[in-house]
Design a protein around this motif. Structure first.
Motif, PDB file in Angstrom:
ATOM      1  N   GLU A  36       0.851  -1.195   0.000  1.00  9.98           N
ATOM      2  CA  GLU A  36       0.000   0.000   0.000  1.00  9.98           C
ATOM      3  C   GLU A  36       0.878   1.234   0.000  1.00  9.98           C
ATOM      4  O   GLU A  36       2.082   1.173   0.290  1.00  9.98           O
ATOM      5  CB  GLU A  36      -0.911   0.006   1.235  1.00  9.98           C
ATOM      6  CG  GLU A  36      -0.139  -0.003   2.545  1.00  9.98           C
ATOM      7  CD  GLU A  36      -1.046  -0.056   3.757  1.00  9.98           C
ATOM      8  OE1 GLU A  36      -2.204   0.386   3.647  1.00  9.98           O
ATOM      9  OE2 GLU A  36      -0.599  -0.527   4.814  1.00  9.98           O
ATOM     10  N   ALA A  37       0.272   2.364  -0.330  1.00  6.70           N
ATOM     11  CA  ALA A  37       0.965   3.653  -0.325  1.00  6.70           C
ATOM     12  C   ALA A  37       0.550   4.427   0.913  1.00  6.70           C
ATOM     13  O   ALA A  37      -0.624   4.439   1.298  1.00  6.70           O
ATOM     14  CB  ALA A  37       0.649   4.446  -1.580  1.00  6.70           C
ATOM     15  N   ILE A  38       1.508   5.111   1.553  1.00  9.12           N
ATOM     16  CA  ILE A  38       1.262   5.915   2.753  1.00  9.12           C
ATOM     17  C   ILE A  38       1.487   7.377   2.400  1.00  9.12           C
ATOM     18  O   ILE A  38       2.623   7.802   2.140  1.00  9.12           O
ATOM     19  CB  ILE A  38       2.188   5.495   3.914  1.00  9.12           C
ATOM     20  CG1 ILE A  38       2.109   3.982   4.145  1.00  9.12           C
ATOM     21  CG2 ILE A  38       1.834   6.271   5.167  1.00  9.12           C
ATOM     22  CD1 ILE A  38       0.735   3.504   4.551  1.00  9.12           C
ATOM     23  N   ASP A  39       0.388   8.142   2.353  1.00  6.68           N
ATOM     24  CA  ASP A  39       0.454   9.587   2.081  1.00  6.68           C
ATOM     25  C   ASP A  39       1.120   9.902   0.746  1.00  6.68           C
ATOM     26  O   ASP A  39       1.628  11.010   0.548  1.00  6.68           O
ATOM     27  CB  ASP A  39       1.202  10.328   3.196  1.00  6.68           C
ATOM     28  CG  ASP A  39       0.494  10.185   4.537  1.00  6.68           C
ATOM     29  OD1 ASP A  39      -0.739  10.056   4.529  1.00  6.68           O
ATOM     30  OD2 ASP A  39       1.190  10.182   5.576  1.00  6.68           O
ATOM     31  N   GLY A  40       1.136   8.954  -0.149  1.00  5.46           N
ATOM     32  CA  GLY A  40       1.702   9.191  -1.468  1.00  5.46           C
ATOM     33  C   GLY A  40       3.203   9.361  -1.480  1.00  5.46           C
ATOM     34  O   GLY A  40       3.795   9.585  -2.529  1.00  5.46           O
ATOM     35  N   ALA A  41       3.871   9.248  -0.314  1.00  9.72           N
ATOM     36  CA  ALA A  41       5.320   9.465  -0.252  1.00  9.72           C
ATOM     37  C   ALA A  41       6.074   8.223   0.178  1.00  9.72           C
ATOM     38  O   ALA A  41       7.302   8.168   0.066  1.00  9.72           O
ATOM     39  CB  ALA A  41       5.642  10.608   0.714  1.00  9.72           C
ATOM     40  N   THR A  42       5.361   7.221   0.685  1.00  9.90           N
ATOM     41  CA  THR A  42       6.000   6.017   1.194  1.00  9.90           C
ATOM     42  C   THR A  42       5.225   4.797   0.719  1.00  9.90           C
ATOM     43  O   THR A  42       3.987   4.792   0.730  1.00  9.90           O
ATOM     44  CB  THR A  42       6.055   6.028   2.737  1.00  9.90           C
ATOM     45  OG1 THR A  42       6.731   7.205   3.166  1.00  9.90           O
ATOM     46  CG2 THR A  42       6.782   4.807   3.268  1.00  9.90           C
ATOM     47  N   ALA A  43       5.961   3.771   0.310  1.00  8.63           N
ATOM     48  CA  ALA A  43       5.350   2.492  -0.059  1.00  8.63           C
ATOM     49  C   ALA A  43       5.639   1.486   1.044  1.00  8.63           C
ATOM     50  O   ALA A  43       6.791   1.354   1.481  1.00  8.63           O
ATOM     51  CB  ALA A  43       5.906   1.997  -1.386  1.00  8.63           C
ATOM     52  N   ARG A  44       4.587   0.784   1.503  1.00  6.60           N
ATOM     53  CA  ARG A  44       4.727  -0.166   2.597  1.00  6.60           C
ATOM     54  C   ARG A  44       4.389  -1.564   2.089  1.00  6.60           C
ATOM     55  O   ARG A  44       3.349  -1.784   1.455  1.00  6.60           O
ATOM     56  CB  ARG A  44       3.820   0.200   3.755  1.00  6.60           C
ATOM     57  CG  ARG A  44       3.837  -0.811   4.906  1.00  6.60           C
ATOM     58  CD  ARG A  44       2.817  -0.456   5.964  1.00  6.60           C
ATOM     59  NE  ARG A  44       3.147   0.815   6.604  1.00  6.60           N
ATOM     60  CZ  ARG A  44       2.306   1.469   7.419  1.00  6.60           C
ATOM     61  NH1 ARG A  44       1.090   0.984   7.641  1.00  6.60           N
ATOM     62  NH2 ARG A  44       2.680   2.600   7.952  1.00  6.60           N
ATOM     63  N   VAL A  45       5.277  -2.524   2.390  1.00  6.96           N
ATOM     64  CA  VAL A  45       5.081  -3.914   2.009  1.00  6.96           C
ATOM     65  C   VAL A  45       5.060  -4.753   3.278  1.00  6.96           C
ATOM     66  O   VAL A  45       5.966  -4.643   4.115  1.00  6.96           O
ATOM     67  CB  VAL A  45       6.193  -4.404   1.058  1.00  6.96           C
ATOM     68  CG1 VAL A  45       5.991  -5.884   0.717  1.00  6.96           C
ATOM     69  CG2 VAL A  45       6.235  -3.560  -0.201  1.00  6.96           C
ATOM     70  N   THR A  46       4.035  -5.614   3.407  1.00  7.06           N
ATOM     71  CA  THR A  46       3.881  -6.460   4.586  1.00  7.06           C
ATOM     72  C   THR A  46       3.838  -7.917   4.151  1.00  7.06           C
ATOM     73  O   THR A  46       3.086  -8.271   3.236  1.00  7.06           O
ATOM     74  CB  THR A  46       2.608  -6.102   5.360  1.00  7.06           C
ATOM     75  OG1 THR A  46       2.657  -4.723   5.745  1.00  7.06           O
ATOM     76  CG2 THR A  46       2.462  -6.963   6.610  1.00  7.06           C
ATOM     77  N   VAL A  47       4.652  -8.750   4.805  1.00  7.21           N
ATOM     78  CA  VAL A  47       4.643 -10.200   4.583  1.00  7.21           C
ATOM     79  C   VAL A  47       4.166 -10.837   5.887  1.00  7.21           C
ATOM     80  O   VAL A  47       4.853 -10.763   6.905  1.00  7.21           O
ATOM     81  CB  VAL A  47       6.031 -10.720   4.174  1.00  7.21           C
ATOM     82  CG1 VAL A  47       5.990 -12.246   4.002  1.00  7.21           C
ATOM     83  CG2 VAL A  47       6.509 -10.047   2.904  1.00  7.21           C
ATOM     84  N   GLU A  48       2.986 -11.437   5.832  1.00  8.09           N
ATOM     85  CA  GLU A  48       2.349 -11.979   7.033  1.00  8.09           C
ATOM     86  C   GLU A  48       2.162 -13.481   6.875  1.00  8.09           C
ATOM     87  O   GLU A  48       1.769 -13.968   5.809  1.00  8.09           O
ATOM     88  CB  GLU A  48       1.006 -11.286   7.252  1.00  8.09           C
ATOM     89  CG  GLU A  48       0.314 -11.657   8.531  1.00  8.09           C
ATOM     90  CD  GLU A  48      -0.986 -10.877   8.702  1.00  8.09           C
ATOM     91  OE1 GLU A  48      -1.535 -10.855   9.810  1.00  8.09           O
ATOM     92  OE2 GLU A  48      -1.449 -10.292   7.691  1.00  8.09           O
ATOM     93  N   ASP A  49       2.458 -14.224   7.928  1.00  8.46           N
ATOM     94  CA  ASP A  49       2.285 -15.676   7.882  1.00  8.46           C
ATOM     95  C   ASP A  49       1.487 -16.133   9.092  1.00  8.46           C
ATOM     96  O   ASP A  49       1.299 -15.379  10.055  1.00  8.46           O
ATOM     97  CB  ASP A  49       3.635 -16.391   7.826  1.00  8.46           C
ATOM     98  CG  ASP A  49       4.463 -16.171   9.086  1.00  8.46           C
ATOM     99  OD1 ASP A  49       4.060 -16.638  10.164  1.00  8.46           O
ATOM    100  OD2 ASP A  49       5.533 -15.513   8.990  1.00  8.46           O
TER     101      ASP A  49
END
Length: 467
Positions: A373-386
């Motif tokens: 997802e994008a955070i405030d258009g300035a940061t991209a966040r990637v989450t790997v959940e198991d």
């Protein structure tokens, strides 16, 4: 002799010397100005006293004049006034003849009108009847008034003794105070010398003035960092030796068996040796990459890239492995994720390390989910959940350390050599981002890393941008 030389070049001596010089200048200035002021005031007082004396003498003498040039009882009055004041009083008539002299009975001669002695005119009822003079005289038997100049000398003398006493007390006080103030610095210097000698356990007290306390805390923090770095260096040497020993021992064992004729050098044996060599090569490459990232010499090929495309390729690359273990692997990308300036190969390596750990620690029937997802258009966040077994809370702070493994047995069946997460953290931070981990035992783990859409220039110290 050497101790005295060191003391004369010390900060304490310089403080004492500076204080003594400042004190001497201050006392000298005060003494000079006070002396000058006292002298001027004494001079004004002397002039005023002389004026008052002349006025009194004039009134006294005028009372003895009875007209017609008659002076009645003048001589006794002058003698009594002269003996009390220590002054010689001479009175003349209008013809310049001396009609009274306070020192006549002391055997002194009359004042010669030609000697230049200043006479003041004497008036009675507005008419000049003569003149008089009041002059100092040192004839024996007279009571003399002490000169006012003695007051100035006394003031200067007391100022001198007071200044000397204040200087001695001040130097003693600054000596004691500077010794107390510099004691923490001397302790810090001694600790620094021992630290430089290799004793990394050195710490100093953080009490005292705020500036010295701040310096002491900084020293303790530096010593702690050095001690931690030394421990990490030793642990690194031990861990590297441990990780290299196993594949090398396996290769050596197989080669010795082939050499002694205990094992055939067939394709199966060569394949085993080859796999061990690949594992050894992979370990060396991981160590080289980690050294480059931590040393700031890794070159990043930065260019605007699609994070969604990169994640899609990475997930598809691990889908077969996840399926073989019975783990459900999914990807979800939110809308409007902008392109990210990144080194696609290195970020793919980060995602691969996270996916490999997640699949490795997730049992059959579990799931691994990747979300972006994008955070405030300035940061991209990637989450790997198991949905694996999770990580104990006490293991989370060391999770990204080199060669740290949650499994104390260090069995490769439960993971690699403990460099994957360390490399992932260093690569993310080299892009100006951050990585973190959350976990709940028996529920699962979540690894999240964030990347700036455009890397700040102060974060790119070893990166090169294409085009």
């Amino acid at each position: 002799m050497r101790n005295w030389t060191n003391w004369f070049s010390s900060l304490q001596f310089r403080l004492i010397l500076a204080f003594a010089v400042i004190l001497a200048l201050a006392l000298g200035s005060v003494s000079y100005y006070v002396g000058q002021a006292a002298a001027k005031e004494a001079q004004r007082f002397e002039i005023r006293r002389e004026e008052v004396r002349r006025a009194r003498v004039e009134k006294l003498v005028a009372g003895s004049y009875h007209g017609g040039g008659q002076w009645i009882g003048l001589q006794p009055i002058l003698e009594r006034a002269g003996s009390l004041s220590g002054r010689r009083i001479v009175v003349r008539n209008t013809q310049g003849e001396i009609v009274g002299d306070s020192h006549l009975r002391l055997g002194t001669q009359g004042v010669d009108p030609q000697t230049g002695t200043r006479y003041s005119p004497l008036f009675v009822d507005g008419q000049e009847v003569g003149s008089f003079t009041v002059a100092p005289h040192n004839a024996p038997g007279l009571v003399r008034e002490p000169p006012i100049s003695r007051l100035v000398g006394t003031v200067n003398r007391y100022l001198l003794w007071t200044g000397l006493a204040a200087g001695l007390v001040g130097i003693l006080a600054i000596s004691v105070l500077s010794r107390r103030l510099l004691a923490p610095i001397q302790a810090l210097a001694a600790a620094a010398a021992r630290l430089g000698g290799g004793d990394l356990s050195q710490r100093v007290s953080t009490s005292g003035p705020s500036e010295i306390a701040t310096l002491a805390r900084s020293f303790n923090a530096m010593a702690g960092s050095l001690q931690q770095a030394e421990e990490q260096r030793r642990n690194l040497a031990v861990d590297v030796a441990h990780e290299l020993r196993t594949p090398l021992s396996n290769i050596q064992g197989y080669l010795e068996a082939v050499k002694d004729g205990l094992l055939e050098a067939d394709s199966s044996t060569i394949d085993i040796i080859y796999q061990q060599a690949l594992h050894l090569s992979s370990l060396v490459e991981d160590l080289r990459l980690l050294a480059q990232v931590e040393g700031g010499s890794l070159r990043l090929d930065l260019e605007p890239s699609s994070l969604e495309a990169l994640l899609t390729r990475s997930v598809e690359a691990f889908r077969a492995r996840a399926g073989a273990k019975g783990v459900q692997l999914s990807l979800q990308v939110a809308e409007a994720i902008p392109q990210v300036v990144m080194d696609g190969t290195r970020i793919a390596q980060v995602v691969g390390n996270l996916l490999e750990n997640a699949i490795q620690h997730t049992d059959e029937g579990g799931r691994v989910h990747v979300f972006a997802e994008a955070i405030d258009g300035a940061t991209a966040r990637v989450t790997v959940e198991d949905s694996g077994a999770g990580i104990a809370p006490e293991d989370l702070p060391q999770l990204f350390d080199r060669f740290y493994r949650v499994d104390p047995s260090r069995s490769r069946a439960t993971g690699g050599v403990g460099l994957g997460l360390t490399i992932a953290k260093q690569l993310v931070e080299a892009h100006g981002g951050a990585i973190s981990a959350e976990s709940t035992p028996n529920v699962g783990s979540r690894f999240t890393f964030e990347l700036p859409v455009i890397i700040p220039t102060d974060k790119i110290t070893t990166a090169t941008k294409r085009g």
